[in-house]
Write an enzyme that holds these catalytic residues in place. Structure first.
Site, PDB file in Angstrom:
ATOM      1  N   LEU A 170     -27.274 -55.657 -73.779  1.00 53.17           N
ATOM      2  CA  LEU A 170     -26.620 -55.085 -75.039  1.00 53.17           C
ATOM      3  C   LEU A 170     -26.885 -54.047 -75.581  1.00 53.17           C
ATOM      4  O   LEU A 170     -25.821 -54.373 -76.741  1.00 53.17           O
ATOM      5  CB  LEU A 170     -27.839 -56.025 -75.718  1.00 53.17           C
ATOM      6  CG  LEU A 170     -28.704 -57.158 -75.519  1.00 53.17           C
ATOM      7  CD1 LEU A 170     -30.028 -58.134 -76.533  1.00 53.17           C
ATOM      8  CD2 LEU A 170     -27.680 -58.457 -75.548  1.00 53.17           C
ATOM      9  N   ARG A 171     -26.929 -52.723 -74.831  1.00 49.75           N
ATOM     10  CA  ARG A 171     -26.245 -51.905 -74.792  1.00 49.75           C
ATOM     11  C   ARG A 171     -26.771 -51.088 -75.268  1.00 49.75           C
ATOM     12  O   ARG A 171     -26.509 -49.935 -75.881  1.00 49.75           O
ATOM     13  CB  ARG A 171     -24.779 -51.378 -75.807  1.00 49.75           C
ATOM     14  CG  ARG A 171     -23.870 -51.781 -74.101  1.00 49.75           C
ATOM     15  CD  ARG A 171     -24.169 -51.692 -72.978  1.00 49.75           C
ATOM     16  NE  ARG A 171     -23.072 -51.823 -71.995  1.00 49.75           N
ATOM     17  CZ  ARG A 171     -22.867 -51.535 -70.521  1.00 49.75           C
ATOM     18  NH1 ARG A 171     -24.017 -51.277 -70.038  1.00 49.75           N
ATOM     19  NH2 ARG A 171     -21.809 -52.118 -70.313  1.00 49.75           N
ATOM     20  N   HIS A 225     -31.398 -55.394 -56.901  1.00 51.36           N
ATOM     21  CA  HIS A 225     -30.640 -55.795 -56.877  1.00 51.36           C
ATOM     22  C   HIS A 225     -30.049 -55.713 -55.781  1.00 51.36           C
ATOM     23  O   HIS A 225     -30.489 -55.234 -55.351  1.00 51.36           O
ATOM     24  CB  HIS A 225     -29.926 -54.905 -57.668  1.00 51.36           C
ATOM     25  CG  HIS A 225     -28.489 -54.021 -57.082  1.00 51.36           C
ATOM     26  ND1 HIS A 225     -26.968 -54.390 -57.393  1.00 51.36           N
ATOM     27  CD2 HIS A 225     -27.526 -52.837 -56.811  1.00 51.36           C
ATOM     28  CE1 HIS A 225     -26.365 -54.481 -57.364  1.00 51.36           C
ATOM     29  NE2 HIS A 225     -26.430 -53.427 -57.297  1.00 51.36           N
ATOM     30  N   ASP A 258     -23.656 -61.623 -67.017  1.00 52.01           N
ATOM     31  CA  ASP A 258     -23.899 -60.246 -66.460  1.00 52.01           C
ATOM     32  C   ASP A 258     -23.201 -59.154 -67.148  1.00 52.01           C
ATOM     33  O   ASP A 258     -22.053 -59.620 -67.126  1.00 52.01           O
ATOM     34  CB  ASP A 258     -22.997 -60.158 -64.865  1.00 52.01           C
ATOM     35  CG  ASP A 258     -23.815 -59.233 -64.171  1.00 52.01           C
ATOM     36  OD1 ASP A 258     -24.186 -58.873 -64.931  1.00 52.01           O
ATOM     37  OD2 ASP A 258     -22.569 -58.699 -63.270  1.00 52.01           O
ATOM     38  N   HIS A 281     -18.048 -52.654 -73.107  1.00 54.20           N
ATOM     39  CA  HIS A 281     -17.712 -50.992 -72.965  1.00 54.20           C
ATOM     40  C   HIS A 281     -16.264 -50.929 -74.043  1.00 54.20           C
ATOM     41  O   HIS A 281     -15.743 -52.260 -74.205  1.00 54.20           O
ATOM     42  CB  HIS A 281     -17.040 -51.356 -71.651  1.00 54.20           C
ATOM     43  CG  HIS A 281     -17.429 -50.851 -70.237  1.00 54.20           C
ATOM     44  ND1 HIS A 281     -18.270 -50.199 -70.157  1.00 54.20           N
ATOM     45  CD2 HIS A 281     -18.022 -52.248 -68.885  1.00 54.20           C
ATOM     46  CE1 HIS A 281     -19.065 -50.533 -68.984  1.00 54.20           C
ATOM     47  NE2 HIS A 281     -18.702 -51.359 -68.492  1.00 54.20           N
TER      48      HIS A 281
END
Length: 429
Positions: A67-68, A183, A309, A313
């Protein structure tokens, strides 16, 4: 204003968790489902939604959506990205711990949950850091993170090179019954790579990430899961060999699960031609064989969840020469349609496909009250038209990030309504 008494009439109700698949009515009071079928005595809905021709399924549960916020609000915010999630039928999403500051203290986890509650259109579950600062050196205070509302812990895309530290972290997470999100990438093998190591990377002259970067990491982590008895979840498998390793380990009783990013089920390394920055993702797009194996693993249940995912940006992040671009796709608004495309492609039936984005991810999180339609359950619902065709365009995109390779592509199925806790958070005329 939330509709506190609401009836959804004549929709095709599909609940993969219970096998329910019938045309019927749903009745909601105060954010809960109070009846399926006949209207309860004395029930007077404030609003009736005619769901004729629509599928009514549980709200989607997304295991990975950045969600930044906090820290990278120029890329996205909790408000903007949960609004996009609601448009995609997603009512619960997991935020990875690589925010700024990192989610390695209860204060940061509580901050995210509080902002999501006041500004968001979807439930946000923060994933706590497996190690302090994601540095891979010291394990985090997992008990406090769980108390603060973290259903799982992970190290985002940062690898833990020290195997002893990773073992201790998994043991500690198991003590608190927390799923560990892993990961699957070996740092030394993947460092400096941008795309899959193979034919296309050679032709484009781009540094590659070999298949072994994933399989080596999966092998190590499966061995640690077996040793510790921890519940591990591989976040974003991308190779055929890794799916085989996972299926074999699961057959031996190892408590391991995995998800795949939706775009990995449709795109391959060939989509990189022309130095397409919107196809720059981590893990990288692999071969056609890998893509087909991932689809088969999803169909068989070896990979039990599909996630967005989501990585929004700002425009400049994708406009530089390919090696300087940032990896990631803005993916919340296309998740459901891509899952429905798997049905159209004959990969699996509709109920099985919906399970991969509803009850299965909820089970991975050990939150089995989510992703279900039953009397007494939360009214988290997605109503979509399975027959509508649409093409995503920048003009109608709600995420702050417009970095997607699916603009202009015809997709199957589109959300009409989304309800979170009985509250109508998205409605498309």
């Amino acid at each position: 204003m939330a509709e506190r008494r609401l009836s959804i009439q004549q929709g095709r109700i599909i609940d993969p968790a219970t096998g329910l698949d019938q045309i019927n009515d749903l009745h909601l009071i105060g954010g809960r489902i109070v009846a399926i079928g006949a209207m309860p005595d004395g029930f007077e809905p404030q609003r009736i939604i005619d769901a004729t021709g629509l599928v009514v399924c549980p709200g989607l549960v997304d295991l990975c959506a950045r969600l930044r916020e906090p820290g990278l609000e120029h890329k996205g915010t909790i408000e903007s990205e949960t609004r996009a999630a609601a448009a995609g039928g997603i009512t619960t999403l997991c935020c990875p711990p690589d925010t700024n500051p990192v989610i390695d203290t209860p204060a940061v986890a509580q901050l995210i949950r509080r902002r999501a509650k006041t500004r968001g259109q979807a439930r946000v579950l923060p994933v706590g850091a497996l190690t302090k600062g994601l540095a891979g050196l010291q394990i985090s205070e997992m008990a406090a993170l769980k108390e603060a509302g973290c259903p799982a812990v992970g190290n985002a895309d940062r690898t833990i090179s020290n195997t002893r530290v990773k073992r201790r972290a998994l043991e500690y997470a198991a003590t608190f019954d927390l799923t560990s999100f892993l990961h699957p990438a070996d740092h030394d093998l993947s460092e400096g790579g941008l795309v899959h190591e193979g034919r296309v990377s050679t032709q484009l002259g781009l540094p590659g990430i070999p298949e072994a970067a994933e399989t080596v990491a999966v092998a190590r982590d499966l061995a640690l899961a077996e040793q510790t008895g921890a519940r591990v979840h591989f976040r974003g498998l991308s190779t055929a060999r890794a799916t085989e390793m996972l299926a074999e380990a699961r057959s031996r009783g190892i408590a391991a699960s995995a998800d795949v990013s939706a775009h990995q089920l449709f795109l391959t390394e060939d989509d990189l031609y022309g130095f397409n920055a919107n196809a720059h993702v981590i893990p990288p797009l692999r071969t056609q064989r890998d893509r087909d194996a991932l689809r088969a693993a999803v169909a068989s249940g070896a990979i039990s969840a599909i996630c967005s995912d989501h990585r929004p940006h700002e425009p400049d992040a994708k406009l530089a020469p390919f090696p300087q671009t940032r990896p990631g796709i803005s993916a919340l608004e296309t998740l459901l349609s891509l899952v429905l495309e798997l049905v159209a492609d004959g990969v699996m039936n509709l109920s099985s496909a919906l399970a991969r984005v509803t009850c299965n991810p909820a089970e991975i999180l050990n939150r089995t009250t989510l992703g279900r339609i039953e009397v007494g359950a939360r009214a988290d619902l997605c109503l979509f038209d399975p027959n509508e065709r649409w093409r995503p365009t920048p003009e109608h995109w709600l995420s702050q990030g417009q970095n997607t390779p699916f603009f202009g592509r015809e997709l199957h199925g589109r959300v009409r309504y989304t309800l979170s806790n009985g509250r109508l958070v998205y409605e498309r005329a």
